[in-house]
Scaffold this active site. Structure first.
Site, PDB file in Angstrom:
ATOM      1  N   SER A 186       8.085  -1.788   5.321  1.00 24.71           N
ATOM      2  CA  SER A 186       7.899  -0.389   5.475  1.00 24.71           C
ATOM      3  C   SER A 186       6.883  -0.040   4.076  1.00 24.71           C
ATOM      4  O   SER A 186       6.300   1.260   5.116  1.00 24.71           O
ATOM      5  CB  SER A 186       9.212  -0.036   5.394  1.00 24.71           C
ATOM      6  OG  SER A 186       9.820  -0.055   3.848  1.00 24.71           O
ATOM      7  N   LYS A 199       9.039   4.366  -0.454  1.00 22.12           N
ATOM      8  CA  LYS A 199       8.752   5.070  -0.208  1.00 22.12           C
ATOM      9  C   LYS A 199       7.531   5.959  -0.357  1.00 22.12           C
ATOM     10  O   LYS A 199       7.422   6.205  -1.184  1.00 22.12           O
ATOM     11  CB  LYS A 199       9.392   6.134   1.168  1.00 22.12           C
ATOM     12  CG  LYS A 199      11.014   5.453   1.811  1.00 22.12           C
ATOM     13  CD  LYS A 199      10.523   4.621   2.508  1.00 22.12           C
ATOM     14  CE  LYS A 199      11.716   3.265   2.624  1.00 22.12           C
ATOM     15  NZ  LYS A 199      11.211   2.709   3.720  1.00 22.12           N
TER      16      LYS A 199
END
Length: 314
Positions: free
Chosen positions: A75, A141
């Protein structure tokens, strides 16, 4: 003639045994006493104390100083790659959850939390975050939207408060839509502490009720912050779409929901919007909703393993 000089012998001092302190073994038993061997029980006890001290020291270091965390998944490609190990600083800013590994997800998320560190998160920091309903599972993230920002993706490019960001760290191949709203999504407002949460009718016919923030409909997944009314009543809108009043789930209780229409609740926490750099392959705020400050547990500073991939993370 001079008298014949006689050779002088050095005088020897006669020392009596009682003056030398070297008495008999009976008079000084400590000189002959052998060091006692530790018992097995004492050996085990000292080992346990040593291990316990090491564990406590490790917990303190991981909670308040730094923590090594391994990347799991794609990700954050190409900024961070699968199986790389990151150095995560807790000194910059962190949230320490006072929970235990064997507790349930609910118990972990309801445990007390300490906000630590000497700074605050900044836009575009790479962080370690947690999501509602996922316990103490870590997610890496990038912090995209700050409290009060308006964020959208258009044509694969990020816009914050109307300003376009090229984001040089994004691989152009990851800007396209591939099942995770990578290419575009409508503008979303990131709530901040003090914003007004309310339940309002969506149309004049009063057929449907929705959650509003500052008078604008909230069309995204839940809000990771409780809101409190002037009378102390508390309302929460969970990431799973559940409405709770004073901790009681009222999602299916139409009468109670109707009774709250128009009542204002003030949000208690700032919220943040996070996304992965692999925009079309990331489970982030687009699916989870924004997260609160106490869901941010560290700041990623650099990659240190594999050693030939050592680099800073900006």
């Amino acid at each position: 003639m001079a008298p014949e000089e006689k050779e002088m012998e050095p005088l020897q001092e006669t020392v009596r045994p009682e003056e030398s302190g070297a008495g008999s073994p009976e008079e000084h038993p400590e000189a002959e006493k052998k060091k006692e061997k530790k018992s097995l029980g004492r050996e085990i006890f000292e080992w346990v104390l040593t291990i316990l001290a090491a564990v406590i020291a490790a917990l303190v270091i991981r909670s308040f100083l730094f923590e090594p965390i391994r990347v799991d998944g794609a990700s954050m490609n190409d900024t961070l790659l699968d199986r790389e190990v990151m150095f995560v600083s807790k000194l910059d800013y962190a949230s320490t959850w006072l929970s235990l590994p064997w507790q349930s997800t609910e118990e972990k998320e309801s445990a007390a939390r300490l906000t630590t560190g000497f700074g605050s998160p900044s836009q575009f920091d790479v962080i370690i975050a947690r999501y509602p309903g996922r316990g103490d599972t870590n997610f890496v993230k990038r912090l995209i939207g700050m409290p009060g920002d308006r964020v959208k993706i258009e044509g694969g490019y990020l816009y914050v408060n109307g300003e376009k960001y090229e984001e040089a760290y994004i691989n152009d191949a990851y800007r396209t839509n591939s099942g995770s709203a990578g290419e575009s999504y409508d503008e979303v407002y990131i709530p901040k502490q003090g914003d007004i949460l309310s339940l309002e009718y969506m149309d004049e016919n009063q057929n449907r009720i929705a959650v509003y923030v500052n008078g604008e409909i909230w069309g995204w997944r839940g809000i990771c912050s409780d809101a409190v009314a002037a009378d102390g009543t508390r309302l929460s809108y969970g990431h799973d779409g559940a409405l709770k009043l004073n901790g009681e789930d009222i999602t299916a209780d139409t009468d109670r929901i109707v009774s709250l229409v128009g009542k204002e609740f003030s949000l208690e926490k700032d919220l943040y919007f996070v996304m992965g750099d692999h925009r079309n392959n990331s489970n982030d705020s687009r699916a989870q909703g924004p997260i609160s400050r106490d869901m941010i547990i560290g700041h990623v500073r650099f990659v240190f393993f594999p050693f030939n991939a050592w680099r800073g993370v900006k």
